[in-house]
Write a protein that holds these residues in place. Structure first.
Motif, PDB file in Angstrom:
ATOM      1  N   ALA A 125      -2.831   9.117   7.336  1.00 23.64           N
ATOM      2  CA  ALA A 125      -3.427   7.963   6.661  1.00 23.64           C
ATOM      3  C   ALA A 125      -3.564   6.876   7.724  1.00 23.64           C
ATOM      4  CB  ALA A 125      -2.538   7.485   5.534  1.00 23.64           C
ATOM      5  N   ARG A 126      -4.597   6.047   7.613  1.00 23.41           N
ATOM      6  CA  ARG A 126      -4.821   5.048   8.662  1.00 23.41           C
ATOM      7  C   ARG A 126      -4.500   3.631   8.205  1.00 23.41           C
ATOM      8  NH1 ARG A 126      -3.090   6.188  12.278  1.00 23.41           N
ATOM      9  NH2 ARG A 126      -3.827   4.225  13.132  1.00 23.41           N
ATOM     10  N   LYS A 127      -4.120   3.508   6.927  1.00 25.50           N
ATOM     11  CA  LYS A 127      -3.891   2.151   6.433  1.00 25.50           C
ATOM     12  C   LYS A 127      -2.901   2.189   5.282  1.00 25.50           C
ATOM     13  CE  LYS A 127      -5.273  -1.891   4.485  1.00 25.50           C
ATOM     14  NZ  LYS A 127      -5.410  -3.170   5.082  1.00 25.50           N
ATOM     15  N   LEU A 128      -2.020   1.212   5.243  1.00 26.02           N
ATOM     16  CA  LEU A 128      -1.139   1.040   4.078  1.00 26.02           C
ATOM     17  C   LEU A 128      -1.413  -0.333   3.484  1.00 26.02           C
ATOM     18  CD1 LEU A 128       1.395   1.855   2.320  1.00 26.02           C
ATOM     19  CD2 LEU A 128       2.702   0.464   3.903  1.00 26.02           C
ATOM     20  N   SER A 129      -1.678  -0.361   2.199  1.00 26.71           N
ATOM     21  CA  SER A 129      -1.790  -1.642   1.502  1.00 26.71           C
ATOM     22  C   SER A 129      -0.691  -1.662   0.444  1.00 26.71           C
ATOM     23  CB  SER A 129      -3.171  -1.792   0.862  1.00 26.71           C
ATOM     24  OG  SER A 129      -3.227  -3.020   0.168  1.00 26.71           O
ATOM     25  N   PHE A 130       0.192  -2.654   0.555  1.00 21.60           N
ATOM     26  CA  PHE A 130       1.385  -2.701  -0.298  1.00 21.60           C
ATOM     27  C   PHE A 130       1.451  -4.032  -1.023  1.00 21.60           C
ATOM     28  CE2 PHE A 130       5.853  -4.199  -0.575  1.00 21.60           C
ATOM     29  CZ  PHE A 130       6.349  -3.256  -1.451  1.00 21.60           C
ATOM     30  N   THR A 131       1.750  -3.995  -2.299  1.00 19.86           N
ATOM     31  CA  THR A 131       2.117  -5.210  -3.035  1.00 19.86           C
ATOM     32  C   THR A 131       3.483  -4.973  -3.649  1.00 19.86           C
ATOM     33  OG1 THR A 131      -0.171  -5.780  -3.522  1.00 19.86           O
ATOM     34  CG2 THR A 131       1.496  -6.786  -4.913  1.00 19.86           C
ATOM     35  N   GLY A 132       4.409  -5.847  -3.341  1.00 23.59           N
ATOM     36  CA  GLY A 132       5.762  -5.698  -3.863  1.00 23.59           C
ATOM     37  C   GLY A 132       6.701  -6.684  -3.187  1.00 23.59           C
ATOM     38  N   SER A 133       7.964  -6.348  -3.161  1.00 26.56           N
ATOM     39  CA  SER A 133       8.963  -7.286  -2.651  1.00 26.56           C
ATOM     40  C   SER A 133       8.930  -7.361  -1.124  1.00 26.56           C
ATOM     41  CB  SER A 133      10.346  -6.853  -3.118  1.00 26.56           C
ATOM     42  OG  SER A 133      10.622  -5.560  -2.616  1.00 26.56           O
ATOM     43  N   THR A 134       9.365  -8.486  -0.609  1.00 27.37           N
ATOM     44  CA  THR A 134       9.418  -8.668   0.840  1.00 27.37           C
ATOM     45  C   THR A 134      10.383  -7.669   1.468  1.00 27.37           C
ATOM     46  OG1 THR A 134       8.804 -10.990   0.647  1.00 27.37           O
ATOM     47  CG2 THR A 134       9.965 -10.354   2.651  1.00 27.37           C
ATOM     48  N   SER A 135      11.502  -7.374   0.790  1.00 22.18           N
ATOM     49  CA  SER A 135      12.484  -6.458   1.399  1.00 22.18           C
ATOM     50  C   SER A 135      11.875  -5.073   1.592  1.00 22.18           C
ATOM     51  CB  SER A 135      13.760  -6.401   0.550  1.00 22.18           C
ATOM     52  OG  SER A 135      13.425  -6.028  -0.768  1.00 22.18           O
ATOM     53  N   VAL A 136      11.165  -4.551   0.590  1.00 22.95           N
ATOM     54  CA  VAL A 136      10.532  -3.228   0.745  1.00 22.95           C
ATOM     55  C   VAL A 136       9.378  -3.326   1.745  1.00 22.95           C
ATOM     56  CG1 VAL A 136       9.225  -1.413  -0.436  1.00 22.95           C
ATOM     57  CG2 VAL A 136      11.242  -2.392  -1.529  1.00 22.95           C
ATOM     58  N   GLY A 137       8.648  -4.423   1.720  1.00 22.80           N
ATOM     59  CA  GLY A 137       7.542  -4.607   2.667  1.00 22.80           C
ATOM     60  C   GLY A 137       8.008  -4.509   4.109  1.00 22.80           C
ATOM     61  N   LYS A 138       9.170  -5.081   4.397  1.00 27.21           N
ATOM     62  CA  LYS A 138       9.690  -5.028   5.776  1.00 27.21           C
ATOM     63  C   LYS A 138      10.009  -3.590   6.191  1.00 27.21           C
ATOM     64  CE  LYS A 138      11.735  -9.630   5.900  1.00 27.21           C
ATOM     65  NZ  LYS A 138      12.994 -10.394   5.877  1.00 27.21           N
ATOM     66  N   VAL A 163     -11.806   2.363   7.438  1.00 22.41           N
ATOM     67  CA  VAL A 163     -10.628   2.642   8.290  1.00 22.41           C
ATOM     68  C   VAL A 163     -10.180   4.088   8.157  1.00 22.41           C
ATOM     69  CG1 VAL A 163      -9.709   0.301   8.319  1.00 22.41           C
ATOM     70  CG2 VAL A 163      -8.947   1.849   6.561  1.00 22.41           C
ATOM     71  N   GLY A 164     -10.473   4.704   7.019  1.00 15.89           N
ATOM     72  CA  GLY A 164     -10.023   6.092   6.824  1.00 15.89           C
ATOM     73  C   GLY A 164      -9.122   6.175   5.605  1.00 15.89           C
ATOM     74  N   PRO A 165      -8.433   7.298   5.427  1.00 12.55           N
ATOM     75  CA  PRO A 165      -7.593   7.471   4.230  1.00 12.55           C
ATOM     76  C   PRO A 165      -6.509   6.387   4.151  1.00 12.55           C
ATOM     77  CG  PRO A 165      -7.864   9.536   5.426  1.00 12.55           C
ATOM     78  CD  PRO A 165      -8.423   8.468   6.309  1.00 12.55           C
ATOM     79  N   CYS A 166      -6.298   5.884   2.957  1.00 14.46           N
ATOM     80  CA  CYS A 166      -5.359   4.774   2.753  1.00 14.46           C
ATOM     81  C   CYS A 166      -4.208   5.186   1.829  1.00 14.46           C
ATOM     82  CB  CYS A 166      -6.063   3.599   2.096  1.00 14.46           C
ATOM     83  SG  CYS A 166      -7.435   2.963   3.053  1.00 14.46           S
ATOM     84  N   LEU A 167      -3.072   4.568   2.048  1.00 20.08           N
ATOM     85  CA  LEU A 167      -1.943   4.682   1.111  1.00 20.08           C
ATOM     86  C   LEU A 167      -1.823   3.325   0.416  1.00 20.08           C
ATOM     87  CD1 LEU A 167       0.625   6.432   3.492  1.00 20.08           C
ATOM     88  CD2 LEU A 167      -0.839   7.507   1.761  1.00 20.08           C
ATOM     89  N   LEU A 168      -1.791   3.344  -0.897  1.00 22.73           N
ATOM     90  CA  LEU A 168      -1.759   2.103  -1.675  1.00 22.73           C
ATOM     91  C   LEU A 168      -0.526   2.128  -2.577  1.00 22.73           C
ATOM     92  CD1 LEU A 168      -5.529   2.198  -2.824  1.00 22.73           C
ATOM     93  CD2 LEU A 168      -4.604   1.268  -0.692  1.00 22.73           C
ATOM     94  N   ILE A 169       0.277   1.095  -2.531  1.00 19.52           N
ATOM     95  CA  ILE A 169       1.514   1.050  -3.329  1.00 19.52           C
ATOM     96  C   ILE A 169       1.500  -0.243  -4.143  1.00 19.52           C
ATOM     97  CG2 ILE A 169       4.040   1.058  -3.265  1.00 19.52           C
ATOM     98  CD1 ILE A 169       3.906   2.511  -0.594  1.00 19.52           C
ATOM     99  N   THR A 170       1.716  -0.128  -5.447  1.00 20.09           N
ATOM    100  CA  THR A 170       1.579  -1.309  -6.328  1.00 20.09           C
ATOM    101  C   THR A 170       2.860  -1.552  -7.142  1.00 20.09           C
ATOM    102  OG1 THR A 170       0.550   0.085  -8.027  1.00 20.09           O
ATOM    103  CG2 THR A 170      -0.918  -1.067  -6.528  1.00 20.09           C
TER     104      THR A 170
END
Ligand code: NAP
Length: 498
Positions: free
Chosen positions: A242-255, A162-169
């Protein structure tokens, strides 16, 4: 409850606590180099078992974040051109290094996050397994060849990164949540900027060193530690670079992040919060159900998105189940996670301890009865004892909110459909657990539950080879399993005239 004294235990199997901390780079990892943050800013990392500072790490500014994304963008084309076998070999080397360094990495994780050493060792093994799994998947990226239904053309289907990704854990699994994203990103040929949680940056920094040693090219993985998550990440998300964000965390921040991603129509994977029901039918093997509940509740001190949050037990067995679970939980040893034999470490911070205390007080005020635990101990660190509550009404806060602590709330039920309705009566839908020896009932209930995963007579479902993820407010997409790599691949169709 047994409380171990919070002594300093500087040595663990010949590994020194201070040396483990000292060996980790405390800088940002950008374009293959360890660099200071702009203005040499730093922030402290605390040991949750004592509340004292372990060390300080670089506090990235928005400009540092931008530099990291520039490096990822710059490295993308060459990395996409590497062969699947080359990427697979890099991941296998990283897998092996994680294994070789397990004891040291586990100690580091326990120091910054609090979980017992045995749990940290388990997490390192779990984290490493994502690299092995995706090393294998890298060589299986496939495509398609199809004859057009009316003839006269051929359809080729290719898969591309997909290209460069942003990953948040998040902080609760400081290593595994990173490898669960980096494994498939690297396997697919994507570069990335990864931002670990501010409370547990050290495991990710240690992983950065391992990835460099494993031969991951400069710029392919960039690590940005910061106290200013929003200020650093929002401009990167909105930049469109960046072409993709993959996030793991709380629903409130995810929204919030989903809204930001909408601007550039970025692809997203969202692994968010849970409120897992754990259902014990009258025909279940009670000892197996207790063992399963213990695992589903106490893994990571209850600080897991998969933690059993509402335990529904058939009226005819709830007293026996409660007595057995309370007996097992009351004998668990609490203390600093670095002390061998400790089974329950501290919660992540004072706010978490207060939140759990507040939820228990609210449940008791609502009519719940304490079978064991229920009172935070005095002293240093953010401890909370394993707690079992029974007669927990549906109206109390812990029936709706993630407890994220070692508290097991039991609620009685009599009717199968009623318990399915109660289990589904939540905005979340990550995982559910069902204990029964009736095969038809097991399948009927598993099908009716609104969630991404079901544990059938099984208290821990996480496995790198299985698709992990939720429905409803628990997220979008799946990590792990044969489909985990798809989240980092685009499908390109090439129409060929014959
Ligand atoms: P969180 O507060 O949502 O934080 C998660 C990550 O997002 C951290 O790195 C955090 O940085 C960052 N962040 C916070 N606000 C941000 C913003 N505005 N922009 C960009 N990044 C931002 O969650 P947490 O408390 O760390 O983790 C616990 C939650 O994660 C629970 O709800 C749990 O269920 C969920 N979880 C889900 C899964 C799953 O697979 N479904 C797995 C594990 C955990 P800072 O640390 O700097 O705040």
């Amino acid at each position: 409850m047994t409380t171990a004294t919070a002594t300093t235990a500087p040595e663990h199997g010949g590994i020194d606590e201070r040396a483990v901390i000292d060996r980790v780079a405390k800088q940002l990892f950008i374009d293959g180099e360890w660099v200071d943050a702009e203005g040499s800013g730093t922030f402290e990392v605390l040991d949750p078992s004592t509340g004292t500072a372990l060390c300080a790490v670089a506090d990235a500014s928005p400009a540092d974040g931008r530099r990291a994304l520039d490096a990822a963008v710059q490295a993308q084309r060459a990395f996409a051109a590497t062969t699947p076998r080359e990427r697979s070999d890099m991941l296998m080397r990283a897998f092996q290094l994680l294994h070789e360094r397990t004891d040291e990495l586990a100690l580091l994780m326990t120091l910054e996050m609090g979980k017992p050493l045995a749990d940290s060792r388990g997490e390192i093994a779990y984290a490493a397994e994502f690299f092995r799994h995706f090393a294998e998947e890298a060589t299986r990226i496939d495509g398609g060849y199809q004859i057009a239904p009316t003839g006269g053309a051929r359809f080729l289907v290719a898969r591309q990164p997909v290209g460069p990704c942003l990953l948040i854990t998040p902080w609760n699994f400081p290593m595994a949540m990173g490898t669960r994203k980096l494994g498939p990103a690297i396997a697919a040929g994507c570069t990335s900027v990864i931002k670990p949680a501010a409370q547990t940056p050290l495991s990710m920094l240690a992983l950065g060193g391992i990835l460099a040693e494993a031969g991951i090219p400069a710029g392919v993985v960039n690590i940005v530690t910061t106290r200013r998550a929003n200020a650093v990440m929002e401009p990167l998300i909105r930049s469109g670079d960046a072409r993709k964000l993959s996030f793991t965390g709380s629903t409130s921040v995810g929204k919030v992040l989903l809204e930001q991603c909408a601007e550039q129509v970025m692809r997203t994977s969202m692994e968010l919060g849970g409120n897992a029901p754990f259902i014990v039918f009258e025909d279940a093997d009670l000892d197996e159900a207790v063992a399963g509940a213990l695992a589903a509740k106490m893994r990571n001190m209850g600080e897991a998105c998969t933690a059993a949050n509402r335990i529904y037990v058939h009226t005819s067995v709830i007293d026996a189940f409660g007595a057995k679970l309370a007996a097992a939980m009351s004998t668990m040893r609490i203390g600093r996670g670095v002390e061998e034999g400790v089974q329950v470490g501290p919660l992540i911070d004072a706010a978490a301890q207060q939140k759990v205390s507040g939820l228990v007080a609210d449940a008791v005020a609502g009519g719940a009865r304490i079978l064991t635990g229920g009172q935070a101990p005095d002293g240093d660190g953010f401890f909370y004892p394993p707690t079992v509550l029974t007669g927990v009404p549906e109206s109390v806060r812990m029936a709706r909110e993630e407890i994220f602590g070692p508290v097991a709330p039991l609620t009685a039920f009599t009717d199968e459909q009623a318990v399915i309705d109660a289990a589904n009566d939540t905005p979340y839908g990550l995982v559910a657990y069902v204990y029964t020896n009736d095969l038809r009932r097991a399948l009927r209930v598993a099908e009716a539950l609104e969630c991404g995963m079901v544990g059938l007579n099984e208290g821990v479902v996480s496995n790198p080879a299985a698709p992990f993820g939720g429905v409803k407010a628990s997220g979008l997409g799946r990590e792990g399993g044969p489909t985990g790599i798809d989240e980092f691949l685009e499908t390109k169709y090439i129409g060929v005239k014959m």
